[in-house]
Design a protein around this motif. Structure first.
Motif, PDB file in Angstrom:
ATOM      1  N   ASP A   1       0.831  -1.192   0.000  1.00 29.32           N
ATOM      2  CA  ASP A   1       0.000   0.000   0.000  1.00 29.32           C
ATOM      3  C   ASP A   1       0.879   1.260   0.000  1.00 29.32           C
ATOM      4  O   ASP A   1       1.834   1.332   0.769  1.00 29.32           O
ATOM      5  CB  ASP A   1      -0.862  -0.062   1.278  1.00 29.32           C
ATOM      6  N   ARG A   2       0.571   2.231  -0.847  1.00 25.25           N
ATOM      7  CA  ARG A   2       1.273   3.519  -0.894  1.00 25.25           C
ATOM      8  C   ARG A   2       2.799   3.359  -0.753  1.00 25.25           C
ATOM      9  O   ARG A   2       3.398   3.813   0.234  1.00 25.25           O
ATOM     10  CB  ARG A   2       0.731   4.436   0.221  1.00 25.25           C
ATOM     11  N   PRO A   3       3.435   2.685  -1.735  1.00 24.32           N
ATOM     12  CA  PRO A   3       4.857   2.363  -1.596  1.00 24.32           C
ATOM     13  C   PRO A   3       5.766   3.575  -1.415  1.00 24.32           C
ATOM     14  O   PRO A   3       6.676   3.537  -0.580  1.00 24.32           O
ATOM     15  CB  PRO A   3       5.185   1.592  -2.881  1.00 24.32           C
ATOM     16  N   LEU A   4       5.536   4.634  -2.179  1.00 22.64           N
ATOM     17  CA  LEU A   4       6.440   5.792  -2.080  1.00 22.64           C
ATOM     18  C   LEU A   4       6.432   6.344  -0.648  1.00 22.64           C
ATOM     19  O   LEU A   4       7.492   6.561  -0.045  1.00 22.64           O
ATOM     20  CB  LEU A   4       6.036   6.865  -3.100  1.00 22.64           C
ATOM     21  N   GLU A   5       5.236   6.503  -0.093  1.00 19.91           N
ATOM     22  CA  GLU A   5       5.114   7.045   1.270  1.00 19.91           C
ATOM     23  C   GLU A   5       5.764   6.095   2.277  1.00 19.91           C
ATOM     24  O   GLU A   5       6.417   6.532   3.226  1.00 19.91           O
ATOM     25  CB  GLU A   5       3.632   7.251   1.641  1.00 19.91           C
ATOM     26  N   TYR A   6       5.566   4.791   2.057  1.00 19.95           N
ATOM     27  CA  TYR A   6       6.138   3.780   2.950  1.00 19.95           C
ATOM     28  C   TYR A   6       7.668   3.888   2.970  1.00 19.95           C
ATOM     29  O   TYR A   6       8.302   3.870   4.038  1.00 19.95           O
ATOM     30  CB  TYR A   6       5.694   2.383   2.480  1.00 19.95           C
ATOM     31  N   ILE A   7       8.266   4.040   1.796  1.00 23.80           N
ATOM     32  CA  ILE A   7       9.741   4.086   1.715  1.00 23.80           C
ATOM     33  C   ILE A   7      10.273   5.391   2.329  1.00 23.80           C
ATOM     34  O   ILE A   7      11.282   5.390   3.036  1.00 23.80           O
ATOM     35  CB  ILE A   7      10.212   3.906   0.250  1.00 23.80           C
ATOM     36  N   VAL A   8       9.569   6.477   2.101  1.00 22.56           N
ATOM     37  CA  VAL A   8       9.960   7.755   2.724  1.00 22.56           C
ATOM     38  C   VAL A   8       9.921   7.596   4.250  1.00 22.56           C
ATOM     39  O   VAL A   8      10.852   7.994   4.954  1.00 22.56           O
ATOM     40  CB  VAL A   8       9.035   8.915   2.268  1.00 22.56           C
ATOM     41  N   ASP A   9       8.882   6.954   4.752  1.00 19.54           N
ATOM     42  CA  ASP A   9       8.725   6.738   6.205  1.00 19.54           C
ATOM     43  C   ASP A   9       9.889   5.942   6.793  1.00 19.54           C
ATOM     44  O   ASP A   9      10.380   6.252   7.866  1.00 19.54           O
ATOM     45  CB  ASP A   9       7.434   5.959   6.504  1.00 19.54           C
ATOM     46  N   ILE A  10      10.285   4.886   6.090  1.00 19.77           N
ATOM     47  CA  ILE A  10      11.391   4.046   6.583  1.00 19.77           C
ATOM     48  C   ILE A  10      12.643   4.897   6.789  1.00 19.77           C
ATOM     49  O   ILE A  10      13.381   4.738   7.748  1.00 19.77           O
ATOM     50  CB  ILE A  10      11.737   2.921   5.566  1.00 19.77           C
ATOM     51  N   HIS A  11      12.889   5.820   5.849  1.00 26.67           N
ATOM     52  CA  HIS A  11      14.099   6.636   5.906  1.00 26.67           C
ATOM     53  C   HIS A  11      14.056   7.694   6.996  1.00 26.67           C
ATOM     54  O   HIS A  11      15.102   8.118   7.494  1.00 26.67           O
ATOM     55  CB  HIS A  11      14.342   7.309   4.552  1.00 26.67           C
ATOM     56  N   GLU A  12      12.855   8.127   7.338  1.00 29.10           N
ATOM     57  CA  GLU A  12      12.720   9.273   8.239  1.00 29.10           C
ATOM     58  C   GLU A  12      13.433   9.070   9.570  1.00 29.10           C
ATOM     59  O   GLU A  12      14.003  10.003  10.125  1.00 29.10           O
ATOM     60  CB  GLU A  12      11.245   9.586   8.474  1.00 29.10           C
TER      61      GLU A  12
END
Ligand SMILES: Nc1ncnc2c1ncn2[C@@H]1O[C@H](COP(=O)(O)OP(=O)(O)O)[C@@H](O)[C@H]1O
Ligand SMILES: Cc1cn([C@H]2C[C@H](O)[C@@H](COP(=O)(O)OP(=O)(O)O)O2)c(=O)[nH]c1=O
Length: 205
Positions: free
Chosen positions: A108-119
């Motif tokens: 679900d919402r991969p771009l947002e998920y990957i940004v979150d991991i990096h945060e």
């Protein structure tokens, strides 16, 4: 100051990055996936995965991210602590844009998920120069054998880059990568010069 070069495969990042060595001989030059003088076995593992047509997309995301975590602690953080100008050929936005595209429909919402991991652990660039090129030309320039499939994928990567630029317009500077290499380089040099001048006049930035 941390400067990153982003864009589709074949947009001319490496050409620009190599030319900048002469302009900023004291800068730390690095890249993701890591390789060469700033490389590691994590980077080697990423390149192994890139060559594997059956690689699992989620496993690949975490390989790229492991390489990034190691790159941060081993290369980027020490260089920034020394006060170096750091210029990286690709960085986190490549993950947001590329794995954001490969994982579309899988999570679900991969771009947002990957940004979150990096945060939780990553460092945002001060400046990201985006070499803007259409997917067809990018696929042709990067010598893709499977031109149409590749261009189609790069088109969705490009859409993700556009979303990132929209969300973070202060950080990105777009450079038209359809221009001849020397024109692209002049524009990039000017953008960098201006960013360094701004930093000199306001060191809190
Ligand atoms: N502005 C440009 N116009 C036309 N061809 C270019 C330009 N910049 C680079 N190239 C060529 O395109 C190919 C890919 O360039 P490269 O710098 O490796 O791109 P990237 O690192 O973004 O994949 C190379 O053959 C390079 O010589
Ligand atoms: C850093 C990174 C690269 N990539 C991809 C982009 C490229 O297709 C491939 C290798 O990167 P790179 O060697 O920089 O390729 P190029 O010079 O052709 O742009 O890895 C990701 O999918 N995610 C990432 O996080």
């Amino acid at each position: 100051m941390l400067v990153t070069l982003e864009g589709l495969d074949g947009s001319g990042k490496t050409t620009v990055w190599e030319a900048l060595h002469e302009v900023y001989p004291d800068a730390t030059f690095t890249r993701e996936p890591t390789s060469g003088p700033t490389g590691s076995w994590y980077g080697d593992a990423v390149y192994r995965s890139i060559e594997d047509d059956d690689a699992d997309s989620l496993a690949e995301l975490f390989l790229y991210t492991a390489d990034h975590a190691d790159h941060l602690s081993r290369v980027i953080e020490p260089a920034l602590e020394r006060g170096d100008l750091v210029i990286s050929d690709r960085y986190s936005d490549s993950r947001y844009a590329y794995q954001g595209a490969t994982l579309e429909g899988e999570i679900d919402r991969p771009l947002e998920y990957i940004v979150d991991i990096h945060e939780a652990f990553s460092i945002d660039p001060d400046l990201t120069i985006y070499l803007d090129l259409d997917a067809e030309t990018a696929a042709a320039r990067s010598g893709s054998t499977n031109k149409f499939e590749r261009a189609e994928y790069l088109e969705s990567v490009r859409e993700n880059y556009e979303r990132l630029i929209e969300q973070d317009s202060d950080r990105f500077v777009r450079v038209d990568a359809t221009q001849p290499p020397e024109v692209v380089l002049e524009r990039v040099k000017r953008v960098l010069e201006q960013a360094l001048e701004r930093e000199d006049s306001d060191p809190t930035r």
